[in-house]
Design a protein around this motif. Structure first.
Motif, PDB file in Angstrom:
ATOM      1  N   ILE A  27     -10.621   2.707   6.693  1.00 29.96           N
ATOM      2  CA  ILE A  27      -9.122   3.053   6.878  1.00 29.96           C
ATOM      3  C   ILE A  27      -8.471   1.652   6.791  1.00 29.96           C
ATOM      4  O   ILE A  27      -7.182   1.577   6.202  1.00 29.96           O
ATOM      5  CB  ILE A  27      -8.781   3.839   8.217  1.00 29.96           C
ATOM      6  CG1 ILE A  27      -9.399   5.187   8.062  1.00 29.96           C
ATOM      7  CG2 ILE A  27      -7.514   3.858   8.490  1.00 29.96           C
ATOM      8  CD1 ILE A  27      -8.941   6.356   9.114  1.00 29.96           C
ATOM      9  N   ALA A  28      -9.017   0.662   7.886  1.00 34.77           N
ATOM     10  CA  ALA A  28      -8.367  -0.804   7.802  1.00 34.77           C
ATOM     11  C   ALA A  28      -8.087  -1.330   6.245  1.00 34.77           C
ATOM     12  O   ALA A  28      -7.410  -2.070   5.888  1.00 34.77           O
ATOM     13  CB  ALA A  28      -8.966  -1.535   8.687  1.00 34.77           C
ATOM     14  N   ALA A  29      -9.297  -0.922   5.440  1.00 35.28           N
ATOM     15  CA  ALA A  29      -9.467  -1.479   4.088  1.00 35.28           C
ATOM     16  C   ALA A  29      -8.552  -0.631   3.178  1.00 35.28           C
ATOM     17  O   ALA A  29      -8.764  -1.167   1.828  1.00 35.28           O
ATOM     18  CB  ALA A  29     -10.766  -1.558   3.744  1.00 35.28           C
ATOM     19  N   HIS A  30      -8.006   0.474   3.468  1.00 32.79           N
ATOM     20  CA  HIS A  30      -7.250   1.331   2.674  1.00 32.79           C
ATOM     21  C   HIS A  30      -7.959   1.929   1.762  1.00 32.79           C
ATOM     22  O   HIS A  30      -7.780   2.264   0.332  1.00 32.79           O
ATOM     23  CB  HIS A  30      -6.080   0.639   2.087  1.00 32.79           C
ATOM     24  CG  HIS A  30      -4.856   0.227   3.219  1.00 32.79           C
ATOM     25  ND1 HIS A  30      -4.350   1.222   4.045  1.00 32.79           N
ATOM     26  CD2 HIS A  30      -4.436  -0.842   3.633  1.00 32.79           C
ATOM     27  CE1 HIS A  30      -3.541   0.510   4.770  1.00 32.79           C
ATOM     28  NE2 HIS A  30      -3.271  -0.824   4.427  1.00 32.79           N
ATOM     29  N   ARG A  31      -9.124   2.134   1.972  1.00 33.93           N
ATOM     30  CA  ARG A  31     -10.217   2.703   0.879  1.00 33.93           C
ATOM     31  C   ARG A  31     -10.159   4.200   0.802  1.00 33.93           C
ATOM     32  O   ARG A  31     -10.614   4.801  -0.134  1.00 33.93           O
ATOM     33  CB  ARG A  31     -11.427   2.319   1.342  1.00 33.93           C
ATOM     34  CG  ARG A  31     -11.854   0.852   0.840  1.00 33.93           C
ATOM     35  CD  ARG A  31     -12.891   0.282   1.651  1.00 33.93           C
ATOM     36  NE  ARG A  31     -14.417   0.819   1.348  1.00 33.93           N
ATOM     37  CZ  ARG A  31     -15.081   1.005   2.305  1.00 33.93           C
ATOM     38  NH1 ARG A  31     -14.988   0.500   3.533  1.00 33.93           N
ATOM     39  NH2 ARG A  31     -16.401   1.665   1.891  1.00 33.93           N
ATOM     40  N   LEU A  32      -9.580   4.884   1.918  1.00 30.85           N
ATOM     41  CA  LEU A  32      -9.447   6.341   1.855  1.00 30.85           C
ATOM     42  C   LEU A  32      -8.571   7.061   0.572  1.00 30.85           C
ATOM     43  O   LEU A  32      -8.751   7.760   0.117  1.00 30.85           O
ATOM     44  CB  LEU A  32      -8.899   6.976   3.384  1.00 30.85           C
ATOM     45  CG  LEU A  32      -9.871   7.452   4.244  1.00 30.85           C
ATOM     46  CD1 LEU A  32     -10.928   6.331   4.559  1.00 30.85           C
ATOM     47  CD2 LEU A  32      -9.348   7.863   5.334  1.00 30.85           C
ATOM     48  N   ARG A  33      -7.522   6.237   0.571  1.00 32.09           N
ATOM     49  CA  ARG A  33      -6.482   6.841  -0.437  1.00 32.09           C
ATOM     50  C   ARG A  33      -7.189   6.654  -1.832  1.00 32.09           C
ATOM     51  O   ARG A  33      -6.320   7.210  -2.656  1.00 32.09           O
ATOM     52  CB  ARG A  33      -5.012   5.854  -0.176  1.00 32.09           C
ATOM     53  CG  ARG A  33      -5.399   4.490  -0.433  1.00 32.09           C
ATOM     54  CD  ARG A  33      -3.722   3.667  -0.166  1.00 32.09           C
ATOM     55  NE  ARG A  33      -3.572   3.802   1.289  1.00 32.09           N
ATOM     56  CZ  ARG A  33      -2.444   3.483   1.883  1.00 32.09           C
ATOM     57  NH1 ARG A  33      -1.672   2.889   0.903  1.00 32.09           N
ATOM     58  NH2 ARG A  33      -2.149   3.410   3.276  1.00 32.09           N
ATOM     59  N   SER A  34      -8.034   5.896  -2.028  1.00 32.89           N
ATOM     60  CA  SER A  34      -8.735   5.980  -3.654  1.00 32.89           C
ATOM     61  C   SER A  34      -9.296   7.215  -3.810  1.00 32.89           C
ATOM     62  O   SER A  34      -9.822   7.320  -4.864  1.00 32.89           O
ATOM     63  CB  SER A  34      -9.361   4.700  -3.598  1.00 32.89           C
ATOM     64  OG  SER A  34     -10.486   4.626  -2.676  1.00 32.89           O
ATOM     65  N   VAL A  35      -9.883   7.709  -2.653  1.00 30.70           N
ATOM     66  CA  VAL A  35     -10.540   8.834  -2.636  1.00 30.70           C
ATOM     67  C   VAL A  35      -9.677  10.284  -3.451  1.00 30.70           C
ATOM     68  O   VAL A  35      -9.082  10.781  -2.787  1.00 30.70           O
ATOM     69  CB  VAL A  35     -11.311   9.408  -1.440  1.00 30.70           C
ATOM     70  CG1 VAL A  35     -12.311  10.494  -1.869  1.00 30.70           C
ATOM     71  CG2 VAL A  35     -12.235   8.044  -1.002  1.00 30.70           C
TER      72      VAL A  35
END
Length: 584
Positions: free
Chosen positions: A123-131
């Motif tokens: 979440i901190a790396a904003h990787r969720l929004r890419s899924v």
DNA sequence: GCCGTTTTCGGCCCGACTGTTTTCAGTCG
């Protein structure tokens, strides 16, 4: 009794299967089995030994075999295999509200998330929004939920939830659009802890009620708002849900949202058998679609041919069968109580003198009060020495003259020492009207020792009542490993009464064990364990817990009028005399 | 996984709300 342990095992299995994306129906089957086992009133070892596992609803061949294997060997190969297949931290993701099995699986596959820490990092790396399927909003929401995870305990003790609910109901109840407002869910069923605070309001204009709700001063954040359902977070961190229903749906809606889910499902089955469809909006005839009256809960039950069932019984623990047979219990009510048998004064750790406790008890309409301060052994609670005990007796004698016909009795809350011995010599105990016994210390002894200690106390000829038998604190401390089945059997034999402690943090015995006690013929007492005059009120929690355990007034010693209560005490004393005479 | 007074196979409660969609899946209660 290993019921809770076995139930936990199947809950774990259900969790793992869920994360694995197994059939939802299989997952539900394991959860149902766990629920049935947790609600079982006999030790599952006994049921298994008698070959009766498959007679338990929701348990078939496969699960019965697993129970047998686990009880026999202490292991379950199937469970151990499952645990190897799923990273242990992945199951923990399900604790996050709004994160279910599908999302957990997705996060694992797409981002390699295997734990709450991994999720935090992603979440901190904003990787969720890419899924694909997730977005910025989900990422932000999960970030908030993660932060909140440790601050909010999983389940709220009833003693916290109930006062909050009553405050919100009082505030909203004044709104002109609100005709009626009630708690729903486990709160209305008086479970010892609740998952969330659920309220239901009847109104011709539900949207207006929703608007009034989000405008209340304690609202920190609106988590969800629709025309009939709103969820807010309070400034104290507690979530409150409110549903608005039109008055004509009140009965069906209140029933639907009171649950339990297991009870509701059973009721819907009954409705189906009768060609009816039951949901939160009404009772409908399947053939014509005609809607039957559903403004009250009585309507709902009448439609399926049952008398109204009190919410405290709605756990699918046999209440539907009992209702069908016309054998619902006549549950105890608070008005049945004639006295309180467990209160403290400022002679030990209470905050008020005996006279104020007696006045408060009298104001509640009681006929008698037993003052049970702590014995010397509980030093932290300013336990009474023998000298102070005798001095207190003089005070109590004077109160009896002043308050007659109200009766004040002197009892004691006696410590069972680690070695099972009591605090005062027998001669001193004989001076008291009532001797109740508690375990407060060394609760973590191994099962054999702590059980032996409890049995010694229950069997002691001078014991009248065994207090809060496990010492558990709701959602805070698991009780001692006392073999309650053994304790209750001995209590039944010796005639020692067993307490349902009404302090909402305790509620000990709990509902399941209270019911078991009545089956074994154990006499119960319901008490407040008050440490202040206001504390006497918490006896209502004890009454409600007792109701959840199918307890009737006849099972409870302190429903007896004073003369009958006194006769019971005298009979106990006479038995002691006879026993010691025959020993001598 | 369980279950069966039409079934041993084919069901298994269902609606509100949200977010990510282009018509719906996931979660919750």
């Amino acid at each position: 009794m290993r019921n809770a342990e076995v139930a936990r095992l199947f809950e774990d299995i259900a969790d793992i299967l869920e994360v694995q994306g197994d059939s939802g129906f299989r997952v539900r089957a394991y959860r149902e089995a766990a629920r049935q086992i947790a609600g079982l009133r006999e030790p599952i070892e006994q049921v298994a030994a008698a070959g009766g596992l498959e007679a338990i609803p929701g348990i078939g061949k496969a699960i019965a075999a697993k129970i047998d294997e686990y009880l026999r060997t202490g292991h379950l190969a199937y469970y151990e295999r499952l645990r190897e297949q799923v990273p242990p931290g992945l199951v923990a993701l399900l604790q996050v509200p709004g994160l279910g099995p599908r999302t957990a699986q997705l996060l694992h596959q797409e981002l390699g998330v295997e734990s709450l820490d991994d999720l935090r990092a992603a979440i901190a790396a904003h990787r969720l929004r890419s899924v694909r399927g997730l977005g910025a909003k989900t990422e932000e929401r999960l970030a908030r939920e993660l932060e909140r995870l440790h601050e909010s305990a999983r389940r709220l003790p009833l003693g916290v939830a109930r006062p909050v609910a009553e405050q919100v109901m009082a505030m909203l109840g004044e709104h002109p659009a609100v005709l009626q407002i009630e708690p729903g869910g486990s709160l209305r069923r008086w479970r010892d802890s609740v998952g969330d605070i659920d309220l239901l309001a009847a109104s011709p204009d539900p949207e207006a009620v929703m608007a009034a709700f989000v405008a209340l001063p304690f609202v920190r954040e609106v988590l969800s708002q629709g025309p009939t359902f709103t969820r807010v977070l309070r400034t104290d961190g507690l979530g409150v849900d409110l549903r608005g229903v039109r008055p004509e749906f009140w009965g069906t809606a209140l029933h639907h949202f009171t649950g339990s889910r297991a009870h509701s499902i059973r009721l819907r089955d009954l409705a189906n058998e009768r060609g009816l469809k039951l949901n939160e909006y009404g009772i409908f005839r399947m053939d014509t679609g005609e809607r039957l009256p559903g403004a009250t809960e009585e309507d709902v039950y009448a439609a399926v041919g049952l008398p109204w069932i009190p919410p405290e019984l709605r756990e699918d623990r046999g209440e539907i069968e009992a209702a069908l047979a016309g054998h619902l219990p006549h549950l105890i009510e608070q008005d049945d109580l004639r006295g309180d048998l467990h209160v403290h004064t400022n002679w030990s750790d209470g905050n008020a003198p005996p006279e104020r406790m007696a006045e408060a008890a009298r104001a509640l309409g009681y006929e008698y009060l037993v003052i049970t301060d702590h014995s010397a052994g509980l030093g932290v609670a300013n336990g009474l020495s023998v000298e102070r005990l005798r001095a207190q007796r003089q005070v109590i004698d004077r109160l009896n003259q002043e308050y007659a016909p109200f009766h004040v009795l002197q009892g004691i809350e006696m410590e069972i020492r680690a070695d099972g011995a009591l605090d005062y010599p027998d001669a001193v105990l004989r001076e008291l009207d009532l001797v109740s016994i508690s375990l407060h210390s060394n609760l973590r002894q191994d099962p054999e020792r702590v059980t032996a200690r409890a049995l010694a106390a229950v069997e002691h000829p001078l014991t009248d009542v065994f207090n809060h038998p496990t010492g558990r604190l709701v959602e805070k401390r698991r009780g001692a490993d006392v073999d309650l089945e053994a304790v209750l059997q001995v209590a039944a034999r010796t005639g020692t009464a067993v307490e349902i402690n009404g302090t909402p943090e305790r509620l000990d015995l709990d509902d399941v064990w209270a019911r078991r006690a009545t089956e074994l013929g154990v006499l119960l007492v319901i008490t407040s364990d008050a440490h202040s005059p206001e504390g006497l009120q918490s006896i209502r929690y004890g009454v409600m817990q007792a109701r959840r355990g199918w307890v009737e007034a006849r099972h409870v010693l302190n429903t007896r009028p004073y003369a009958a209560f006194r006769a019971w005490l005298n009979e106990r004393a006479a038995q002691r005399e006879r026993r010691s005479a025959s020993r001598a």
